[in-house]
Design an enzyme around this catalytic site. Structure first.
Site, PDB file in Angstrom:
ATOM      1  CB  ALA A 239      32.841 -26.925  -5.900  1.00 53.62           C
ATOM      2  CB  SER A 240      29.685 -28.195 -10.008  1.00 51.88           C
ATOM      3  OG  SER A 240      29.973 -26.875 -10.377  1.00 51.88           O
ATOM      4  CG  ASN A 241      26.824 -31.574  -6.045  1.00 55.59           C
ATOM      5  OD1 ASN A 241      27.906 -31.984  -5.651  1.00 55.59           O
ATOM      6  ND2 ASN A 241      25.953 -30.964  -5.238  1.00 55.59           N
TER       7      ASN A 241
ATOM      8  CG  ASN B 299      33.489 -30.463  -7.345  1.00 56.72           C
ATOM      9  OD1 ASN B 299      32.594 -30.046  -6.626  1.00 56.72           O
ATOM     10  ND2 ASN B 299      33.619 -30.088  -8.593  1.00 56.72           N
TER      11      ASN B 299
END
Length: 721
Positions: A188-190, A446
């Site tokens: 995942a990530s921002n 995401n």
């Protein structure tokens, strides 16, 4: 001795300031604070060699383990528990897919990979009895690295379904179907990219915040790569992949987030009666391809069709007398990722980055967010996506779509289509994939591309890329609120990133505390009466954030409560989702709902069953090598994600904020601050194993060195190859 020391220090200064004359066409590795290597070389082989050498200095044993995995040798060294992994990789290696694709890669990419293997081996040759003299440690080859690259490219596809692929067997086989396990935490990530109207200086700022597994073999490694006049890029890349995945050059910064686009599909096969390895397409009988795979004396016959391997789980997708399923991965054979990331690294404007994405069309499973020194912000989901239109999903659907698209495999017309602007058949071309150029900002946490910028919603893309008009996650809503319209400085972005706000706590904690104070005993789902006073007091005194320290009592309990309140059948939200206001709804915890109250009591019981105090400090359950790590989980509405489960903590943090990059792209050069939370080295004996974790715990950042002057001022060691 003093003369020797003085001479060494003087030489160090010369090496730091004058790498070209020192290298004489060779390679120089300079390490700055926190062990960050800056590799400067005359060509791609030398660049790879320097990076491979530096990486081996920090993580030789981890890389040796990665090579054992992709070479299908884990069960030989680590026991039968690794058999499924070995069967998966042995089958892949027998297929020759990686070898067949090598000739199509650029000379630069192949030189870089060959150099990386050479550098690793050069360091290994200097270390007698490496990794305690383990027999599984050996020199590596280019092929080992390319296999690792392929592993990364298929991470959200076939790589994640190893058990379902190697356990698939015809009815009556003694091999048991694998359970379909939902991944606890996927990549995942921002990502935030700010344009000139959202920054104080009127330039671009990028915040990259990947959330990856903290297991050694899926860590990031921070480095800076330079070939004068050709390449100058700084950032971080996944272990064993000799490029910068997330980073910046002198004019452009970019990051990636895991995309909602599905990279695999299943085909439902109609089998021939009485013959479970034969299937029918358009009335014609076809036979599955039998593959004999042997690992350590264990042989298994696995089956596939030209589209991919047979897939089976013990729930929805069982291989029966009438039906079987085939998994097709659009990234199978995708080695172009190396050339893709090199092309991104060479781009110096958003327009050039977009051209690189369109040219290679090789990014696997990620969105891209970028900004440049002109203050142009960019969002893109130009990546490798199976060509499955909405019309095809409607006409070829099987009614089995849950987490995967399942198409009718009995009709040839239900296979993947293609676009004229796609570089390979079976994929959507860039013209069908969402992208957005803005002067204010774009983001992704995401969820689908729809609200990359709420002022300009993206629509009209295929549903396999993501949905439109649906509820956004609490983490997405938190990010949109934190980085809403306004003037940001680099320092403001840093401070906002580590503020550790918790959306559900901000919106619901007062109501929940009032509820439990008025009801000191609540009824749990099992009918038991539960004393909730201690938990209520903990929430009342909690800061409501993911910060560690004395005010963190209650944070860990809130995590379990929110998970319980999110169960099906519980009306958790006071204000339901409104498509007309997707950024601010749903909101508020509906403390009056009986299901929410049962969830509170259930959370107290869970803590009691695990012998964990409801008022335990976050410091005591969320640690890295004894260092308290702040942050909280995405479902709580936390932007800075640390995914320690509640109420039973794991021994190690399994997932979350890994590498954080905040970079401002000015016309006079980049200003970058970073944190590699778990440090450059996975080796507990290394000085760079916990140094940045301590920085992170104190909310301090590394000031990155990029220019020759900055590197010279901070050089701690130099090595010439």
């Amino acid at each position: 001795m003093r003369k020797v020391l003085a001479l060494s220090l003087a030489l160090l200064g010369v090496l730091a300031v004058s790498p070209p004359s020192l290298a004489a066409g060779g390679t120089v590795i300079r390490r700055t604070s926190y062990g960050i290597p800056h590799v400067r070389a005359a060509d791609y082989h030398g660049l790879g060699e320097g990076l491979g050498y530096a990486f081996a200095e920090d993580n030789l044993c981890v890389m040796a383990g990665v090579v054992v995995t992709v070479a299908a040798e884990r069960s030989r060294w680590f026991g039968e528990g690794s058999l499924d992994s070995d069967l998966y990789y042995q089958r892949l290696n027998q297929s020759g897919v990686v070898e067949r694709q090598l000739a199509a890669q650029s000379r630069q990419a192949r030189d870089l990979v060959r150099g990386y293997a050479d550098g690793y081996n050069r360091y290994l040759a200097r270390i007698p009895n490496a990794c305690g003299g383990a027999g599984w440690v050996r020199p590596i080859t280019e092929l080992d690295i390319w296999r690792r690259v392929h592993q990364v490219a298929t991470l959200t596809g076939a790589e994640g379904f190893q058990e379902q692929l190697v356990a698939a067997a015809p009815p009556g086989s003694p091999t048991a179907a694998a359970p379909m396990r939902a991944r606890e935490e996927r990549p995942a990530s921002n990502g935030i990219a700010l344009g000139r109207s959202s920054t104080v200086a009127g330039t671009g700022i990028v915040l990259g915040n990947p959330h990856f597994q903290w297991a050694d073999d899926w860590r990031f490694y921070q480095h800076h790569l330079t070939i004068p006049g050709e390449l100058n890029v700084s950032g971080a890349g996944l272990f064993g992949v000799p490029v910068v995945n997330i980073g910046h050059n002198d004019r452009l910064g970019w990051t990636h987030t895991a995309s909602e686009a599905q990279t695999v599909t299943l085909s439902k096969l109609a089998l021939v009666p009485g013959d479970p390895t034969a299937y029918v397409v358009d009335g014609q009988v076809r036979r599955m391809i039998a593959e004999q795979v042997t690992v350590g004396g264990v042989s298994r016959t696995l089956y596939r069709t030209p589209d991919g391997p047979v897939f089976e789980d013990d729930r929805l997708f069982q291989w029966t007398d009438t039906t079987a399923y085939v998994l097709r991965d659009v990234n199978y054979g995708n080695l172009r990722v190396i050339d893709q990331w090199l092309a991104i690294a060479r781009a110096r404007r958003v327009s050039e980055l977009r051209a690189a994405l369109v040219r290679f069309q090789a990014l696997p499973w990620v969105n891209t967010l970028a900004s440049d020194s002109t203050g142009t912000a960019y969002y893109s989901d130009i990546q490798v996506v199976p060509h499955v239109t909405d019309d095809k999903r409607a006409s070829c659907g099987t009614g089995l779509d849950v987490d995967l698209v399942v198409l009718d495999g009995s009709r040839a017309s239900c296979g993947w289509g293609s676009d004229q602007d796609a570089v390979a058949p079976g994929r959507f071309g860039p013209g069908r994939l969402p992208e957005l150029v803005r002067q204010d900002q774009v983001s992704n946490m995401n969820d689908s591309p729809w609200l990359a910028n709420p002022a300009a919603p993206l629509t009209g893309y295929p549903s396999i890329v993501g949905d439109v008009g649906t509820e956004r996650s609490p983490r997405t809503r938190m990010g949109l609120e934190m980085f809403g319209p306004g003037g940001f400085s680099l320092e403001g972005v840093q401070e906002t990133m580590l503020r550790n706000r918790n959306l559900t706590a901000e919106q619901g904690r007062p109501a929940v505390v009032a509820m439990c104070q008025a009801n000191p005993t609540l009824t749990a789902s099992d009918g038991s009466a539960v004393d909730v006073r201690a938990a209520c007091a903990a929430l009342a005194s909690w800061s409501g954030t993911g910060d560690t320290g004395p005010s963190s009592r209650g944070a860990y309990f809130w995590r379990a409560f929110i998970a319980a309140a999110g169960r099906p059948g519980v009306s958790m939200w006071e204000v339901p989702y409104d498509p007309a206001d997707p950024v601010h709804t749903p909101r508020g915890v509906n403390a009056a709902d009986p299901g929410v109250r049962r969830a509170f009591a259930d959370a107290v019981n869970l803590f009691a069953s695990g012998s964990v105090p409801v008022d335990v400090r976050l410091d005591d359950v969320q640690q890295y090598e004894g260092i308290p790590i702040h942050g909280c989980r995405g479902p709580e509405g936390c932007f800075n994600v640390i995914s320690t489960p509640s109420p039973r903590p794991t021994a190690h943090i399994p997932h979350g904020t890994s590498f954080v990059m905040a970079v401002e792209l000015t016309r006079s050069g980049p200003r970058m601050r970073s944190l590699l939370v778990y440090g450059e080295s996975a080796d507990p004996a290394s000085a760079h194993h916990t140094d940045q974790a301590r920085l992170y715990a104190a909310k301090q950042w590394v000031t990155a060195a990029f220019t020759e002057r900055e590197i010279a001022a901070d050089t701690r060691s130099v090595r010439c190859l």
